[in-house]
Design a protein around this motif. Structure first.
Motif, mmCIF file in Angstrom:
data_model
loop_
_atom_site.group_PDB
_atom_site.id
_atom_site.type_symbol
_atom_site.label_atom_id
_atom_site.label_comp_id
_atom_site.label_asym_id
_atom_site.label_seq_id
_atom_site.Cartn_x
_atom_site.Cartn_y
_atom_site.Cartn_z
ATOM 1 N N GLY A 42 -47.757 5.476 136.050
ATOM 2 C CA GLY A 42 -47.408 5.905 134.705
ATOM 3 C C GLY A 42 -46.431 4.971 134.036
ATOM 4 O O GLY A 42 -45.497 5.394 133.368
ATOM 5 N N LEU A 44 -45.642 1.348 131.699
ATOM 6 C CA LEU A 44 -46.148 0.368 130.756
ATOM 7 C C LEU A 44 -45.100 -0.722 130.611
ATOM 8 O O LEU A 44 -43.924 -0.429 130.405
ATOM 9 C CB LEU A 44 -46.379 1.062 129.411
ATOM 10 C CG LEU A 44 -46.855 0.225 128.248
ATOM 11 C CD1 LEU A 44 -48.254 -0.245 128.487
ATOM 12 C CD2 LEU A 44 -46.801 1.050 126.975
ATOM 13 N N THR A 59 -41.434 0.908 130.111
ATOM 14 C CA THR A 59 -41.302 2.304 129.724
ATOM 15 C C THR A 59 -42.273 3.190 130.476
ATOM 16 O O THR A 59 -43.251 2.716 131.043
ATOM 17 C CB THR A 59 -41.548 2.477 128.208
ATOM 18 O OG1 THR A 59 -41.329 3.822 127.857
ATOM 19 C CG2 THR A 59 -42.970 2.116 127.849
ATOM 20 N N ASP A 60 -41.949 4.473 130.465
ATOM 21 C CA ASP A 60 -42.908 5.436 130.975
ATOM 22 C C ASP A 60 -43.095 6.568 129.967
ATOM 23 O O ASP A 60 -43.570 7.640 130.314
ATOM 24 C CB ASP A 60 -42.429 5.998 132.328
ATOM 25 C CG ASP A 60 -41.037 6.587 132.236
ATOM 26 O OD1 ASP A 60 -40.564 7.136 133.241
ATOM 27 O OD2 ASP A 60 -40.420 6.512 131.160
ATOM 28 N N GLN A 61 -42.705 6.321 128.739
ATOM 29 C CA GLN A 61 -42.739 7.369 127.714
ATOM 30 C C GLN A 61 -43.945 7.217 126.801
ATOM 31 O O GLN A 61 -44.249 6.109 126.362
ATOM 32 C CB GLN A 61 -41.485 7.288 126.843
ATOM 33 C CG GLN A 61 -40.197 7.406 127.614
ATOM 34 C CD GLN A 61 -40.005 8.809 128.138
ATOM 35 O OE1 GLN A 61 -40.423 9.773 127.514
ATOM 36 N NE2 GLN A 61 -39.400 8.920 129.307
ATOM 37 N N ALA A 62 -44.552 8.330 126.491
ATOM 38 C CA ALA A 62 -45.733 8.292 125.633
ATOM 39 C C ALA A 62 -45.370 7.861 124.215
ATOM 40 O O ALA A 62 -46.153 7.205 123.538
ATOM 41 C CB ALA A 62 -46.407 9.662 125.605
ATOM 42 N N GLN A 63 -44.165 8.200 123.784
ATOM 43 C CA GLN A 63 -43.801 7.837 122.411
ATOM 44 C C GLN A 63 -43.699 6.321 122.240
ATOM 45 O O GLN A 63 -43.961 5.781 121.171
ATOM 46 C CB GLN A 63 -42.489 8.475 122.021
ATOM 47 C CG GLN A 63 -41.353 8.067 122.921
ATOM 48 C CD GLN A 63 -40.028 8.563 122.394
ATOM 49 O OE1 GLN A 63 -39.967 9.239 121.391
ATOM 50 N NE2 GLN A 63 -38.966 8.210 123.085
ATOM 51 N N ARG A 66 -47.004 4.849 121.438
ATOM 52 C CA ARG A 66 -47.360 4.937 120.013
ATOM 53 C C ARG A 66 -46.693 3.827 119.222
ATOM 54 O O ARG A 66 -47.291 3.226 118.339
ATOM 55 C CB ARG A 66 -46.954 6.296 119.454
ATOM 56 C CG ARG A 66 -47.940 7.372 119.836
ATOM 57 C CD ARG A 66 -47.640 8.631 119.074
ATOM 58 N NE ARG A 66 -46.489 9.325 119.614
ATOM 59 C CZ ARG A 66 -46.529 10.158 120.648
ATOM 60 N NH1 ARG A 66 -47.664 10.413 121.236
ATOM 61 N NH2 ARG A 66 -45.443 10.742 121.090
ATOM 62 N N LYS A 67 -45.432 3.563 119.553
ATOM 63 C CA LYS A 67 -44.751 2.459 118.866
ATOM 64 C C LYS A 67 -45.417 1.139 119.185
ATOM 65 O O LYS A 67 -45.497 0.239 118.355
ATOM 66 C CB LYS A 67 -43.293 2.405 119.309
ATOM 67 C CG LYS A 67 -42.481 3.582 118.856
ATOM 68 C CD LYS A 67 -41.049 3.421 119.324
ATOM 69 C CE LYS A 67 -40.289 4.708 119.135
ATOM 70 N NZ LYS A 67 -39.012 4.682 119.851
#
Lengths: 109, 161
Positions: A42, A44, A59-63, A66-67
């Motif tokens: 998970g 990126l 990062t491992d955040q979905a937001q 999007r950025k």
């Protein structure tokens, strides 16, 4: 490897790095934008480098994904049309950046 | 497979014949083959299809790298010739993708890139599902069905109860 913790800083610096690519020097463009995704972890990781300076973002955040998509659009435009393209028309993201070097909107200061 | 050879009947059972290269399917997969290092240049749409299957293949393990780079796709000699002849070199966007074993690539011109970036964004959105979604507001259950957190701007007012 320089990992940058703020997304905005990473985005701004990587765009600057891209635009500053010395095309005239060797006619070879060395900057590239790499994205690595591991589904099993998970994670990126984004990397922008011109083989001298390297900027990375992890990062491992979905937001952040999007950025990243917005940043992808900017990079695609930069690459397909040229580093001098006025990218504030691509997204509203670049309006806070300093004036583009060559193409002014009208008046020079 | 071990049992596919006819065993010699005059020998005791422990002298079983085996194939020399009795590798499991997994080991054979890992063998480097010459074709693995070939860069496959595709058209944008087949590239996108192949990229999709790369993401689907690497859900359990492995990574997908996607590289974006500007390139004229011409050799240095040709480029120098063109500049001295006064022709402008058209630059395009080179996109490469790999899963560590196989590499695919495609080249986009200025008119391709708009369509490509839309499809590419769709693929990424669909497959990057393992990233964590941040639950920021636990108290304020503002608006139902707010599964996506597009919290770049604050909500204008609190939801009425």
């Amino acid at each position: 490897m320089v990992y940058i913790s703020s997304w905005d800083e990473f985005a701004e610096r990587s765009i600057q790095l891209f635009r500053a690519d010395p095309q005239s020097v060797s006619c070879v463009l060395t900057s590239r934008y790499v994205m690595k995704y591991r589904h099993c972890d998970g994670k990126l990781v984004l990397k922008v480098t011109d083989n001298r300076e390297c900027l990375k973002f992890k990062t491992d955040q979905a937001q952040d994904a999007r950025k990243m998509e917005k940043l992808n659009n900017i990079f695609f435009t930069l690459m397909a049309r040229g580093p001098d393209v006025d990218i504030s028309e691509v997204s509203g993201k670049e309006q806070s950046e300093a004036q583009p070097t060559k193409k002014g909107r009208g008046r020079k200061q | 497979m071990v049992g596919s050879l006819a065993q010699p009947t005059h020998l005791p059972p422990y002298f079983k014949l085996r194939k020399v290269s009795s590798k499991s399917a997994r080991e054979r997969e890992r063998e480097p083959s010459l074709f693995a290092f070939a860069m496959v240049l595709l058209q944008p749409d087949p590239f996108l299809n192949e990229l999709t299957s790369m993401y689907e293949r690497t859900t359990e393990r492995g990574s997908v790298w996607v590289t974006l780079k500007r390139s004229s796709m011409k050799s240095k000699a040709k480029r120098n010739k063109m500049t001295s002849a006064g022709e402008t070199i058209e630059y395009r966007c080179l996109v490469r993708a790999t899963d560590g074993k196989k590499t695919i690539s495609t080249v986009l011109s200025a008119k391709d890139h708009l369509r490509f970036q839309a499809s590419y964004a769709t693929i990424l959105k669909a497959h990057m599902s393992a990233l964590k979604k941040r639950e920021r507001r636990d108290k304020k259950k503002a608006g139902d069905g707010q599964t996506k957190q597009e919290d770049l701007k604050k909500p204008p007012k609190k939801s009425s109860s």
